[in-house]
Design an enzyme around this catalytic site. Sequence first.
Site, PDB file in Angstrom:
ATOM      1  N   CYS A   1       0.848  -1.185   0.000  1.00 36.11           N
ATOM      2  CA  CYS A   1       0.000   0.000   0.000  1.00 36.11           C
ATOM      3  C   CYS A   1       0.887   1.239   0.000  1.00 36.11           C
ATOM      4  CB  CYS A   1      -0.862   0.036   1.252  1.00 36.11           C
ATOM      5  SG  CYS A   1      -1.739  -1.495   1.549  1.00 36.11           S
TER       6      CYS A   1
ATOM      7  N   ARG B   1       1.612   1.530  -6.112  1.00 41.51           N
ATOM      8  CA  ARG B   1       1.735   0.638  -4.957  1.00 41.51           C
ATOM      9  C   ARG B   1       0.442  -0.114  -4.644  1.00 41.51           C
ATOM     10  NH1 ARG B   1       6.370   1.787  -2.145  1.00 41.51           N
ATOM     11  NH2 ARG B   1       5.637   0.648  -0.347  1.00 41.51           N
TER      12      ARG B   1
ATOM     13  N   TRP C   1      -3.697  -2.013  -1.406  1.00 40.74           N
ATOM     14  CA  TRP C   1      -3.641  -3.256  -2.176  1.00 40.74           C
ATOM     15  C   TRP C   1      -3.919  -4.341  -1.149  1.00 40.74           C
ATOM     16  CZ3 TRP C   1       0.067  -7.462  -2.668  1.00 40.74           C
ATOM     17  CH2 TRP C   1      -0.109  -8.235  -3.819  1.00 40.74           C
TER      18      TRP C   1
ATOM     19  N   ASN D   1       1.011   0.104   5.961  1.00 36.90           N
ATOM     20  CA  ASN D   1       1.466  -0.755   4.856  1.00 36.90           C
ATOM     21  C   ASN D   1       2.244  -1.900   5.494  1.00 36.90           C
ATOM     22  OD1 ASN D   1       2.509  -1.809   2.429  1.00 36.90           O
ATOM     23  ND2 ASN D   1       4.302  -0.483   2.579  1.00 36.90           N
ATOM     24  N   GLY D   2       1.910  -3.129   5.135  1.00 41.06           N
ATOM     25  CA  GLY D   2       2.620  -4.274   5.704  1.00 41.06           C
ATOM     26  C   GLY D   2       1.629  -5.308   6.209  1.00 41.06           C
TER      27      GLY D   2
ATOM     28  N   GLU E   1       9.981 -13.503 -20.405  1.00 39.91           N
ATOM     29  CA  GLU E   1       9.681 -12.104 -20.093  1.00 39.91           C
ATOM     30  C   GLU E   1       8.619 -11.546 -21.048  1.00 39.91           C
ATOM     31  OE1 GLU E   1       9.952 -10.231 -17.743  1.00 39.91           O
ATOM     32  OE2 GLU E   1       9.729  -8.217 -18.525  1.00 39.91           O
TER      33      GLU E   1
ATOM     34  N   LYS F   1       5.011 -10.134 -19.853  1.00 36.46           N
ATOM     35  CA  LYS F   1       4.506  -8.787 -20.157  1.00 36.46           C
ATOM     36  C   LYS F   1       3.092  -8.881 -20.713  1.00 36.46           C
ATOM     37  CE  LYS F   1       6.513  -6.640 -18.355  1.00 36.46           C
ATOM     38  NZ  LYS F   1       7.696  -6.981 -17.623  1.00 36.46           N
TER      39      LYS F   1
ATOM     40  N   GLU G   1       0.528  -9.923 -17.956  1.00 33.82           N
ATOM     41  CA  GLU G   1       0.326  -8.901 -16.925  1.00 33.82           C
ATOM     42  C   GLU G   1      -0.637  -7.814 -17.348  1.00 33.82           C
ATOM     43  OE1 GLU G   1       3.762  -7.189 -14.541  1.00 33.82           O
ATOM     44  OE2 GLU G   1       4.650  -7.726 -16.447  1.00 33.82           O
TER      45      GLU G   1
ATOM     46  N   HIS H   1       7.568 -32.187 -25.794  1.00 37.49           N
ATOM     47  CA  HIS H   1       7.426 -33.024 -24.599  1.00 37.49           C
ATOM     48  C   HIS H   1       6.136 -32.732 -23.848  1.00 37.49           C
ATOM     49  CE1 HIS H   1      11.390 -34.662 -25.201  1.00 37.49           C
ATOM     50  NE2 HIS H   1      11.869 -33.433 -25.340  1.00 37.49           N
TER      51      HIS H   1
ATOM     52  N   LYS I   1       3.283  -2.491  -7.943  1.00 35.81           N
ATOM     53  CA  LYS I   1       4.659  -2.343  -8.463  1.00 35.81           C
ATOM     54  C   LYS I   1       5.698  -3.044  -7.594  1.00 35.81           C
ATOM     55  CE  LYS I   1       7.593  -0.272 -11.326  1.00 35.81           C
ATOM     56  NZ  LYS I   1       7.663  -1.142 -12.504  1.00 35.81           N
TER      57      LYS I   1
HETATM   58  C1  F6R Z   1       6.642  -7.486 -13.926  1.00 35.69           C
HETATM   59  C2  F6R Z   1       7.122  -6.986 -12.669  1.00 35.69           C
HETATM   60  C3  F6R Z   1       7.251  -7.940 -11.539  1.00 35.69           C
HETATM   61  C4  F6R Z   1       8.497  -7.591 -10.727  1.00 35.69           C
HETATM   62  C5  F6R Z   1       8.582  -8.460  -9.474  1.00 35.69           C
HETATM   63  C6  F6R Z   1       9.852  -8.183  -8.704  1.00 35.69           C
HETATM   64  O1  F6R Z   1       6.545  -6.482 -14.885  1.00 35.69           O
HETATM   65  O2  F6R Z   1       7.399  -5.836 -12.529  1.00 35.69           O
HETATM   66  O3  F6R Z   1       7.304  -9.263 -11.983  1.00 35.69           O
HETATM   67  O4  F6R Z   1       9.612  -7.781 -11.530  1.00 35.69           O
HETATM   68  O5  F6R Z   1       7.480  -8.225  -8.656  1.00 35.69           O
HETATM   69  O6  F6R Z   1       9.931  -6.840  -8.359  1.00 35.69           O
HETATM   70  P1  F6R Z   1      11.302  -6.140  -8.056  1.00 35.69           P
HETATM   71  O7  F6R Z   1      12.113  -6.167  -9.285  1.00 35.69           O
HETATM   72  O8  F6R Z   1      10.938  -4.768  -7.630  1.00 35.69           O
HETATM   73  O9  F6R Z   1      11.959  -6.939  -6.953  1.00 35.69           O
END
Ligand code: F6R
Length: 615
Positions: free
Chosen positions: A2, A27, A77, A103-104, A487, A491, A494, A510, A610
């Site tokens: 959050c 966040r 969140w 937050n936490g 990756e 993307k 997500e 397989h 994020k």
């Molecule tokens: C995907 C994304 C997440 C972060 C993951 C780790 O676009 O951003 O998969 O890569 O949550 O976050 P960090 O890099 O901040 O440890």
Amino acid sequence: MCGIVGYIGSGDVVSVILRGLTNLEYRGYDSAGMALRDDGTIKIYKTLGKLINLKNELESKRKEIIHPTAGIGHIRWATHGNPSLVNAHPHTCTCGKLVVVHNGIIENYKELREELLKKGCKFRSQTDTETIAHLVADEYASSKDLEVALRNSVIKLQGAYAICVMHKDVPDVIIGARKHAPLLVGIGENENFIASDTPAIIEYTKKTIYLDDNEIAIVSKDKVKITNTKGKVVEKKTEILPFEPVALSKMGFKHFMLKEIYEQPDVIRNLLNGKLYDISSPIALNEVKIDKGIIKNLNKIQIIACGTSLHASLVGKYIIEDFTGISVDVEPSSEYIYRKTTTDESTLVIGVSQSGETADTMTAIKQAKEKKSHILIITNRPDSNMARYADSLIPVNAGIEVSVAATKSYTAQLISFYLLALHIAEIKGSLDEKYLKNIKHELIQLPYKIEEILSNTTQIQECAKKFSSFKNFIYIARGINLATAYEGALKLKEISYINATGYAAGELKHGPIAMLDETMPVLSILIPGSITYEKILSNSEEAKARNAKLIALTSSDDKNLNNLFDIVIKIPKVSEILSPSIACVPLQLLAYYIAEFLGKDVDQPRNLAKSVTVE
Ligand code: F6R
């Protein structure tokens, strides 16, 4: 995870907090709330969904808000308790005089709640946070001192918290406390701030004090006092934020994600600047504080990360093993922390994290630190908690990344791995001089090649339009670009919510091949010059034979590819070892344009945040 913003001062309290929350929207965004100290009372406003709803609510109530002098805001969140009005922060004690945002996760909240219920507290929500409000109010009832009450409360809390509290009967102050969750104090003129992260305050001040675990900040409009949990004053350094407010603007792009994709050439230039001068000079990576003798004999590296950072780490493994011959393990932090690892004092442990806040990676780093390993952190946030645990720190300097989907921070992590691997290779003398120079030359050229991709995205947009109605995708690759396939698929899922999976092309037969038919497009990453190029072509043929629609991402000029593939997306030529850093760009764009065509909320996809500060 959050976001918290607390403000006390002579500015427009509502606007300042809303601005701060807007810049923390990455966040969390399932509900939002604000408590204002106004006209001798505490007024609380909460809304479900995105922050815009809180903005509208406050706008509609503007007449009842007289002259607030302080406030605390929150963007949520959900962890404990579903997203709902009653679970939205701020939470209050039974009489409503004390308000708290958090937050936490409070791990012992059930036990605390039982005790507080016995004392007559009336709980209204399912959150762990509400326990804090009752606990602090209970302590305040006996001490009549908010600072003492918060101090006595936090020592009873187990888990992670960044908290901000305000009390109706204590008009001149907001108080924050933290443990295992970020919190900082912003210092202004006649105004001060408490916030989860720097974007919340950057438009008002660059002066910041980062709180450490078990510290409490007592903040009035012209004074800041930091104490520890014993009440002893702690002298803290005031730091100047390295960011400009402009980093938080879309700069004419429709979404932050698109802007951040377009920033990648400059991000690479910025990162190379000062580290890679020319092809004849050694890599200047003074950030690595490991004795050269130790590097020469290093034989084990472990990389821990999550999500996109984990994919960058998989590329990192290939690069380091290729350039240096040192054996590298890569593991998701969430797996590493729950098993018996072989990490010891001779292991170099690399933690990779855009945010420097991710709870699983943070725990993994702490565990490795306890085993006396050298900790090297690659992060975009040198001001983060994780960075504080680093023996060596490589800041990737990508600038604030606002879009939830990581793009430029990924590329910057890749470039950091190239620099690190070259640096180690130069110390070990493990690379042929000519090869070394070629790699350096190509690294310097990378930004231009990415600019070439970005200068014409028509074909990627056409591909996105053509394929946006598909519900499933498979991405295949081999070798170093397997991580690019992971990756690219991540993307897409997500931000468009389309099911996409990356597979090692050789694994297709397989099992996954059973899924192939005309409804399952297959995207193949084909880099000529690699020994697996022909193999991936054969794997693509196998997919075609099962009626799958095919997309190629390639630097090949082979015209025959147009016969096999429905769409061929071209990238500039680059040697295979460097190709992940440019192959990721069209895949980011493809995901972006598909999500855009589908009308998805590109910068703030559902259910995501994020940085994930819970394990
Ligand atoms: C995907 C994304 C997440 C972060 C993951 C780790 O676009 O951003 O998969 O890569 O949550 O976050 P960090 O890099 O901040 O440890």
